[in-house]
Scaffold this active site. Structure first.
Site, PDB file in Angstrom:
ATOM      1  N   ASP A 533      10.937   6.691   1.986  1.00 45.36           N
ATOM      2  CA  ASP A 533       9.646   6.399   1.364  1.00 45.36           C
ATOM      3  C   ASP A 533       8.688   7.641   1.513  1.00 45.36           C
ATOM      4  O   ASP A 533       8.357   7.802   2.501  1.00 45.36           O
ATOM      5  CB  ASP A 533       8.828   4.900   1.931  1.00 45.36           C
ATOM      6  CG  ASP A 533       7.461   4.537   1.294  1.00 45.36           C
ATOM      7  OD1 ASP A 533       7.107   5.507   0.694  1.00 45.36           O
ATOM      8  OD2 ASP A 533       7.207   3.311   1.406  1.00 45.36           O
ATOM      9  N   HIS A 534       8.335   8.047   0.291  1.00 44.00           N
ATOM     10  CA  HIS A 534       7.457   9.397   0.411  1.00 44.00           C
ATOM     11  C   HIS A 534       5.963   9.311   0.935  1.00 44.00           C
ATOM     12  O   HIS A 534       5.232  10.276   1.197  1.00 44.00           O
ATOM     13  CB  HIS A 534       7.373   9.995  -0.975  1.00 44.00           C
ATOM     14  CG  HIS A 534       7.543  11.737  -0.810  1.00 44.00           C
ATOM     15  ND1 HIS A 534       6.868  12.334   0.331  1.00 44.00           N
ATOM     16  CD2 HIS A 534       7.963  12.585  -1.710  1.00 44.00           C
ATOM     17  CE1 HIS A 534       6.982  13.868   0.043  1.00 44.00           C
ATOM     18  NE2 HIS A 534       7.656  13.823  -1.207  1.00 44.00           N
ATOM     19  N   ARG A 535       5.551   7.704   0.884  1.00 44.94           N
ATOM     20  CA  ARG A 535       4.315   7.726   1.528  1.00 44.94           C
ATOM     21  C   ARG A 535       4.127   7.776   2.857  1.00 44.94           C
ATOM     22  O   ARG A 535       3.093   7.960   3.339  1.00 44.94           O
ATOM     23  CB  ARG A 535       3.768   6.159   1.008  1.00 44.94           C
ATOM     24  CG  ARG A 535       3.859   6.023  -0.613  1.00 44.94           C
ATOM     25  CD  ARG A 535       3.550   4.499  -0.873  1.00 44.94           C
ATOM     26  NE  ARG A 535       4.659   3.574  -0.468  1.00 44.94           N
ATOM     27  CZ  ARG A 535       4.633   2.335  -0.558  1.00 44.94           C
ATOM     28  NH1 ARG A 535       3.600   1.633  -1.224  1.00 44.94           N
ATOM     29  NH2 ARG A 535       5.784   1.644  -0.089  1.00 44.94           N
TER      30      ARG A 535
END
Length: 561
Positions: A533-535
């Site tokens: 998850d790039h967040r």
């Protein structure tokens, strides 16, 4: 401590009512007035309360038994109670605890017939329904303009002990309803105005009399839940069915006891959408809890939620996309239609949400597992007689735990603007079943050895194939492994299992020539596909995680460091 007999109190003129639900068990500590069993006639259901506080020593009834006033239902070891005290239980005072649907035997003056000339307006009021006050209207069964008959049920009211239906005292056309769902009513309150049909009001005054009391306990509903004579027919085949039944609302009162309906109202659960697993499809408290967990986990949606998110059906309108194409496939050639398995329906909704809402990135890498695979094969040969079989999945889980400890962001979840870092390591693994993929969870994998993990994964995978996994065995994962090793393939992009922030995909290992600085050597390489998850995670952390995981798999001694 005296042993007290708890008996069925005065429940009106009903006899031989059926026990349909046991609310306590021997050994339970109970309070005075706590409900012990639920009984049901063909008119209403009611709960029988305890006359004393104490400990239940023995239940004298079971589901399907018939009881009447004075029947002993339990023996209670009552604290501070005199041993001679059980006899007052069927008295009028006891009747207050369970007499909501019961008829009152004292004829009270009936205002229901006031002002009713032939063909003129007739007031329909609440008859004598016992000593209850401020009972809630939970269902309206008619609407203005309906033609109604004498004894036809107009509304359903409910106390904390029982539900009952209020019938019409006159035939005619319903001109006006004076109550709505949620209102509180008492004896004598005006329910409706009816325009009479000639002689339909010939004998108004006896309406709230003892005979009327019987009517107040739900006389005329053709769809009354369970008649006592039929309660012996036990057909609970719904254990494997979904807790959510969105197509079930049909205007009838959900088949559940008053306490269960009250429990559902407190949680905001639409009972008409809950599938009952009790006798005759009766909704139990456990069904309500299961439904709530399904909604909270995203496995099910209420009709209200579905109405707010029509794109869940795959249309995409909520995302600003053009509508999904509607095609008559049969005009191009023969087709066959079949229903998708329930597991695939549920997983599809979850996967769609996760893929749309999580910014996925996938890193692909290879791990050298030559020595690890040789060690695994050797251990299996040595332990063949003991029946112990180690799998690569067990080693992968231990390696992932070591990597998660070194990179704690991968063992976290997003909660609003906060990152929840977990200090436990529960590893989920995708299990292939005839109905679709399921994800059992190995709890506390950091505290277990490879042998124990291998045994647990085998047991959970078997339960998954047999459809026997419990919700607890599929919840709580902090990281998931999706392995296609037994099937084939090279790389793929696994979808993150929210609320986790990463998932590891592995494919079938292959022997490849690898340059060692001097020459090519045959090495067994395991493809790794890490989605993240790039967040929460950036590319550098993901690369380091994959590299570290590869180092551990190449030399498993690093797990000890």
């Amino acid at each position: 401590m005296a042993l007290v007999e708890v008996k069925v109190p005065d429940i009106g003129d009903f006899s031989e009512v059926a026990v349909i639900e046991l609310l306590v068990k021997p050994g339970d500590t109970i309070k005075a007035e706590q409900s012990l069993v639920t009984v049901e006639s063909d008119k209403a259901s009611m709960e029988i309360p305890a006359s004393h506080a104490g400990v239940v020593k023995e239940l004298k009834v079971k589901i399907g038994d018939k009881v009447k006033e004075g029947s002993v239902i339990a023996l209670v070891e009552a604290a501070g109670a005199a041993s001679g005290s059980p006899s007052p239980q069927p008295s009028p005072q006891r009747g207050e605890g369970a007499a909501a649907p019961a008829p009152a035997s004292s004829p009270s003056p009936a205002p229901a017939g006031e002002g009713r000339g032939e063909g003129g307006p007739i007031e329909v009021r609440v008859p004598d329904i016992g000593d209850f006050k401020d009972v809630a209207v939970i269902e309206v069964l008619v609407k203005p303009g309906d033609a109604i008959k004498v004894e036809q049920s107009l509304i359903t009211v409910e106390s904390d002990k029982a539900s009952m239906e209020i019938p019409s005292s006159a035939a005619g056309v319903l001109k006006e309803l004076k109550v709505k769902v949620g209102d509180k009513v008492n004896i004598g309150d005006l329910v409706a105005m009816v325009t009479g049909m000639g002689g339909g009001a010939a004998s108004p005054s006896p309406q709230p009399s003892p005979q009327r009391g019987e009517g107040a306990a739900a006389p005329a509903r053709a769809e009354a839940p369970v008649a006592p004579q039929a309660t012996g027919d036990r057909t609970p085949p719904t254990a494997a069915l979904p807790p959510h039944e969105p197509a079930s609302p049909n205007g009838s009162l959900p088949h559940a006891s008053p306490s269960v309906r009250k429990f559902a109202r407190e949680l905001g659960v639409p009972l008409e959408e809950v599938r009952g697993t009790g006798p005759k499809g009766r909704i139990t408290q456990e069904d309500v809890q299961t439904f709530t967990k399904s909604v909270m986990s995203g496995d099910a949606r209420t009709k209200a939620a579905a109405a707010k998110a029509p794109a869940g059906a795959g249309g995409g309108e909520a995302l600003g996309l053009i509508p999904w194409p509607k095609v008559d496939f049969a005009k191009f050639g023969p087709v066959e239609r079949k229903e998708r398995p329930r597991i695939k329906k549920i997983s599809a909704a979850n996967l769609h949400r996760n893929w749309v809402m999580i910014p996925h990135v996938t890193n692909h890498d290879d791990a050298d597992i030559t020595e690890l695979e040789a060690f695994r094969v050797q251990m299996n040969k040595e332990n063949e007689k003991a029946g112990i079989k180690l799998t690569m999945l067990g080693f992968l889980m231990k390696a992932c735990v070591a990597a998660l400890k070194k990179f704690p962001d991968f063992n976290s979840s997003l909660d609003g603007e906060e990152l929840v870092l977990k200090s436990y390591y529960h590893i989920g693994f995708a299990a292939d079943t005839p109905n679709g993929l399921m994800v059992p969870v190995i709890k506390d994998a950091d505290k277990k050895g490879v042998v124990q993990i291998a045994q647990e994964t085998a047991e959970l995978a078997k339960k998954a194939r047999e459809g026997k996994l419990s919700p607890a065995e599929m919840s709580g994962a902090t990281f998931t492994i999706s392995s296609l090793g037994g099937i084939g393939g090279r790389y793929f992009t696994p979808i993150i299992n929210a609320p986790e922030v990463a998932i590891l995909g592995v494919c079938k290992s292959q022997t490849e020539p690898v340059w060692d600085g001097k020459q090519f050597q045959p090495r067994l390489m395991l493809p790794l596909s890490l989605s993240w998850d790039h967040r929460v995670i950036d590319g550098a952390s993901a690369a380091r995680f994959n590299a570290y995981l590869g180092q551990i798999l190449a030399d498993f001694r690093r797990v000890l460091l």
